[in-house]
Enzyme design. Structure first.
Site, PDB file in Angstrom:
ATOM      1  N   THR A  49     -10.010  -6.837   4.857  1.00 52.64           N
ATOM      2  CA  THR A  49      -9.245  -5.669   4.405  1.00 52.64           C
ATOM      3  C   THR A  49      -7.967  -6.156   3.718  1.00 52.64           C
ATOM      4  O   THR A  49      -7.467  -7.246   4.009  1.00 52.64           O
ATOM      5  CB  THR A  49      -8.883  -4.729   5.572  1.00 52.64           C
ATOM      6  OG1 THR A  49      -7.994  -5.418   6.458  1.00 52.64           O
ATOM      7  CG2 THR A  49     -10.106  -4.248   6.326  1.00 52.64           C
ATOM      8  N   GLY A  50      -7.481  -5.335   2.798  1.00 54.76           N
ATOM      9  CA  GLY A  50      -6.264  -5.726   2.073  1.00 54.76           C
ATOM     10  C   GLY A  50      -6.516  -6.925   1.179  1.00 54.76           C
ATOM     11  O   GLY A  50      -5.694  -7.836   1.094  1.00 54.76           O
ATOM     12  N   ALA A  51      -7.675  -6.898   0.481  1.00 53.13           N
ATOM     13  CA  ALA A  51      -8.078  -8.077  -0.300  1.00 53.13           C
ATOM     14  C   ALA A  51      -7.589  -8.030  -1.745  1.00 53.13           C
ATOM     15  O   ALA A  51      -7.882  -8.929  -2.522  1.00 53.13           O
ATOM     16  CB  ALA A  51      -9.601  -8.203  -0.282  1.00 53.13           C
ATOM     17  N   SER A  52      -6.846  -6.988  -2.111  1.00 53.76           N
ATOM     18  CA  SER A  52      -6.470  -6.848  -3.526  1.00 53.76           C
ATOM     19  C   SER A  52      -5.221  -7.650  -3.898  1.00 53.76           C
ATOM     20  O   SER A  52      -5.013  -7.955  -5.071  1.00 53.76           O
ATOM     21  CB  SER A  52      -6.253  -5.368  -3.858  1.00 53.76           C
ATOM     22  OG  SER A  52      -5.305  -4.809  -2.979  1.00 53.76           O
ATOM     23  N   GLY A 102      -1.832 -10.474  -2.334  1.00 53.36           N
ATOM     24  CA  GLY A 102      -1.229 -11.310  -1.283  1.00 53.36           C
ATOM     25  C   GLY A 102      -2.198 -12.184  -0.519  1.00 53.36           C
ATOM     26  O   GLY A 102      -3.068 -12.852  -1.096  1.00 53.36           O
ATOM     27  N   ILE A 103      -2.050 -12.149   0.795  1.00 52.05           N
ATOM     28  CA  ILE A 103      -2.820 -13.047   1.669  1.00 52.05           C
ATOM     29  C   ILE A 103      -4.316 -12.744   1.567  1.00 52.05           C
ATOM     30  O   ILE A 103      -5.151 -13.645   1.505  1.00 52.05           O
ATOM     31  CB  ILE A 103      -2.325 -12.891   3.130  1.00 52.05           C
ATOM     32  CG1 ILE A 103      -0.852 -13.297   3.240  1.00 52.05           C
ATOM     33  CG2 ILE A 103      -3.178 -13.708   4.086  1.00 52.05           C
ATOM     34  CD1 ILE A 103      -0.162 -12.863   4.524  1.00 52.05           C
ATOM     35  N   GLY A 104      -4.655 -11.444   1.532  1.00 49.63           N
ATOM     36  CA  GLY A 104      -6.068 -11.054   1.461  1.00 49.63           C
ATOM     37  C   GLY A 104      -6.718 -11.540   0.180  1.00 49.63           C
ATOM     38  O   GLY A 104      -7.859 -12.012   0.186  1.00 49.63           O
ATOM     39  N   TYR A 106       7.605  -1.355  11.856  1.00 50.62           N
ATOM     40  CA  TYR A 106       6.635  -2.413  11.551  1.00 50.62           C
ATOM     41  C   TYR A 106       6.258  -3.193  12.814  1.00 50.62           C
ATOM     42  O   TYR A 106       5.090  -3.367  13.135  1.00 50.62           O
ATOM     43  CB  TYR A 106       7.228  -3.346  10.499  1.00 50.62           C
ATOM     44  CG  TYR A 106       6.353  -4.523  10.135  1.00 50.62           C
ATOM     45  CD1 TYR A 106       5.130  -4.338   9.502  1.00 50.62           C
ATOM     46  CD2 TYR A 106       6.755  -5.832  10.413  1.00 50.62           C
ATOM     47  CE1 TYR A 106       4.330  -5.419   9.152  1.00 50.62           C
ATOM     48  CE2 TYR A 106       5.971  -6.923  10.063  1.00 50.62           C
ATOM     49  CZ  TYR A 106       4.755  -6.720   9.432  1.00 50.62           C
ATOM     50  OH  TYR A 106       3.960  -7.787   9.090  1.00 50.62           O
TER      51      TYR A 106
HETATM   52  N1  NAP Z   1       4.203 -11.216   3.858  1.00 53.06           N
HETATM   53  C1  NAP Z   1       4.688 -11.561   5.028  1.00 53.06           C
HETATM   54  O1  NAP Z   1       5.825 -12.071   5.167  1.00 53.06           O
HETATM   55  C2  NAP Z   1       3.850 -11.370   6.271  1.00 53.06           C
HETATM   56  C3  NAP Z   1       4.245 -12.021   7.454  1.00 53.06           C
HETATM   57  C4  NAP Z   1       3.477 -11.857   8.600  1.00 53.06           C
HETATM   58  C5  NAP Z   1       2.345 -11.070   8.577  1.00 53.06           C
HETATM   59  N2  NAP Z   1       1.988 -10.440   7.423  1.00 53.06           N
HETATM   60  C6  NAP Z   1       0.795  -9.579   7.448  1.00 53.06           C
HETATM   61  O2  NAP Z   1      -0.095 -10.033   6.451  1.00 53.06           O
HETATM   62  C7  NAP Z   1      -0.934  -8.958   6.045  1.00 53.06           C
HETATM   63  C8  NAP Z   1      -1.064  -8.963   4.527  1.00 53.06           C
HETATM   64  O3  NAP Z   1       0.211  -8.770   3.958  1.00 53.06           O
HETATM   65  P1  NAP Z   1       0.645  -9.350   2.541  1.00 53.06           P
HETATM   66  O4  NAP Z   1       1.905 -10.077   2.755  1.00 53.06           O
HETATM   67  O5  NAP Z   1      -0.485 -10.025   1.872  1.00 53.06           O
HETATM   68  O6  NAP Z   1       1.028  -7.968   1.807  1.00 53.06           O
HETATM   69  P2  NAP Z   1       0.597  -7.372   0.388  1.00 53.06           P
HETATM   70  O7  NAP Z   1       0.630  -8.406  -0.654  1.00 53.06           O
HETATM   71  O8  NAP Z   1       1.439  -6.159   0.237  1.00 53.06           O
HETATM   72  O9  NAP Z   1      -0.915  -6.938   0.629  1.00 53.06           O
HETATM   73  C9  NAP Z   1      -1.239  -5.866   1.481  1.00 53.06           C
HETATM   74  C10 NAP Z   1      -2.707  -5.537   1.286  1.00 53.06           C
HETATM   75  O10 NAP Z   1      -3.006  -4.395   2.091  1.00 53.06           O
HETATM   76  C11 NAP Z   1      -3.630  -3.413   1.261  1.00 53.06           C
HETATM   77  N3  NAP Z   1      -3.307  -2.075   1.724  1.00 53.06           N
HETATM   78  C12 NAP Z   1      -2.072  -1.509   1.842  1.00 53.06           C
HETATM   79  N4  NAP Z   1      -2.163  -0.232   2.223  1.00 53.06           N
HETATM   80  C13 NAP Z   1      -3.504   0.028   2.353  1.00 53.06           C
HETATM   81  C14 NAP Z   1      -4.250   1.169   2.712  1.00 53.06           C
HETATM   82  N5  NAP Z   1      -3.642   2.331   3.033  1.00 53.06           N
HETATM   83  N6  NAP Z   1      -5.599   1.083   2.728  1.00 53.06           N
HETATM   84  C15 NAP Z   1      -6.214  -0.077   2.385  1.00 53.06           C
HETATM   85  N7  NAP Z   1      -5.572  -1.193   2.063  1.00 53.06           N
HETATM   86  C16 NAP Z   1      -4.230  -1.145   2.039  1.00 53.06           C
HETATM   87  C17 NAP Z   1      -3.057  -3.667  -0.124  1.00 53.06           C
HETATM   88  O11 NAP Z   1      -3.940  -3.220  -1.140  1.00 53.06           O
HETATM   89  P3  NAP Z   1      -3.812  -1.833  -1.946  1.00 53.06           P
HETATM   90  O12 NAP Z   1      -2.352  -1.619  -2.227  1.00 53.06           O
HETATM   91  O13 NAP Z   1      -4.661  -2.089  -3.136  1.00 53.06           O
HETATM   92  O14 NAP Z   1      -4.396  -0.822  -1.026  1.00 53.06           O
HETATM   93  C18 NAP Z   1      -3.002  -5.177  -0.158  1.00 53.06           C
HETATM   94  O15 NAP Z   1      -4.250  -5.709  -0.546  1.00 53.06           O
HETATM   95  C19 NAP Z   1      -0.300  -7.689   6.624  1.00 53.06           C
HETATM   96  O16 NAP Z   1      -1.044  -7.271   7.754  1.00 53.06           O
HETATM   97  C20 NAP Z   1       1.085  -8.140   7.061  1.00 53.06           C
HETATM   98  O17 NAP Z   1       1.571  -7.395   8.167  1.00 53.06           O
HETATM   99  C21 NAP Z   1       2.700 -10.580   6.263  1.00 53.06           C
END
Ligand code: NAP
Length: 289
Positions: free
Chosen positions: A41-44, A46-48, A186
């Protein structure tokens, strides 16, 4: 590759110290994951997205979920190879009607799933006194960071059981540390799913399904962009975070975290009171006091 300027060099050195890159042999990863069905999930972004890229190179069958259908379509076109298969699902995981449609379509097409990576997430950093009229902040973070992964896990467990599968939770280092001001929405939602999975893990392990959580530090993605204070802070790259998730798939260990998180947890336990008083004193000196 971005060139290191004198101002970024010290930060890079600190990052290498705080977040040493995990060692993974590409051939070993491919041998472990080739042909496996993996839902991310969230593959579009960042990390995904970084994880999808890494897994696609291993010849996996990927089920990629996010809201941005155009972004997923572009990723599918870019990553398609003869030895992988990529199915995409443009789904808002906070909308239970859409989640049900996603699950029905997965159940129709698949008898089993090897790995479910719960990665989609929403972050909010906002002072409590700016949140008094914003109950929806707390609803939205819980909907995406807690209810969605619980709903998906419950529905996917029968499919994971058929393959001796694994749930991989993309968690945050903060859930193991002393709580921080401004992060109530959060952190509470991330703690909720972390705790849910830790409770479920022994029951699932007894039936052959592993549960793993990656306790990630700051990762340089779209998520942290709005936070001015993080602009120059040491952070892991999305690719490095994806490598940690791959390592969890290889080892099926219960968790992974930066080396300093263990000592940080002890410090949080022993010095939690001091930390709270320091935070309070700092806030009194600012507009938040
Ligand atoms: N970045 C950090 O510093 C950090 C640190 C610790 C943990 N994390 C965790 O890592 C995970 C990924 O975060 P990231 O940093 O890669 O953030 P990101 O770049 O904002 O990516 C978030 C992903 O979640 C998807 N998403 C958001 N809302 C959604 C919804 N309502 N339905 C379906 N998909 C949804 C987004 O895609 P769409 O917008 O296309 O839906 C995007 O693919 C999160 O769980 C976050 O809590 C992040």
């Amino acid at each position: 590759m971005r060139r290191m300027t004198p101002s970024t060099r010290p930060r890079r050195l600190i990052e290498q110290f705080l977040f040493p890159a995990p060692r993974i042999k590409a051939a070993e990863l491919k041998a472990c994951l080739q042909g496996k069905t993996i839902l991310v999930t969230g593959a579009s972004y960042g990390i995904g997205e970084a994880l999808a890229r890494r897994l696609a190179a291993c010849g996996t069958h990927l089920l990629l979920v996010a809201r941005s259908g155009d972004k997923l379509r572009a990723l599918k076109t870019e990553l398609a190879q003869t030895d992988n298969r990529i199915d995409i699902f443009a789904t808002d995981l906070t909308d239970m009607v859409q989640v049900d449609a996603l699950l029905n379509s997965i159940r129709r097409q698949h008898q089993g799933i090897d790995v479910f990576v719960s990665n989609a997430g929403k972050s909010i950093r906002r002072p409590l006194f700016d949140s008094l009229q914003r109950f929806h902040d707390f609803e939205r973070t819980m909907q995406l960071n807690y209810y969605a992964p619980v709903r998906l896990s419950l529905a996917l467990i029968p499919l994971l059981l058929t393959r001796g599968g694994q749930i991989v939770n993309v968690s945050a280092a903060n859930v193991r540390l002393a709580p921080a001001p401004f992060w109530a929405a959060y952190q509470a939602s991330k703690c909720a799913f972390d705790q849910w999975l830790r409770c479920a893990a022994p029951e699932l392990a007894a039936r052959g399904v592993a549960c793993s959580s990656a306790y990630l530090p700051l990762v340089r993605t779209r998520m942290i962009e709005p936070t001015e204070a993080y602009r120059d802070a040491p952070a892991m790259s999305a690719e490095q975070a994806a490598a940690l998730l791959c390592k969890l798939m290889l080892t099926r260990k219960p968790g992974c975290s930066p080396w300093w998180l263990g000592p940080g947890q002890w410090a949080s336990l022993l010095m939690g009171g001091v930390w709270s008083r320091l935070a309070e004193r700092h806030l009194r000196r600012t507009r938040h006091g």
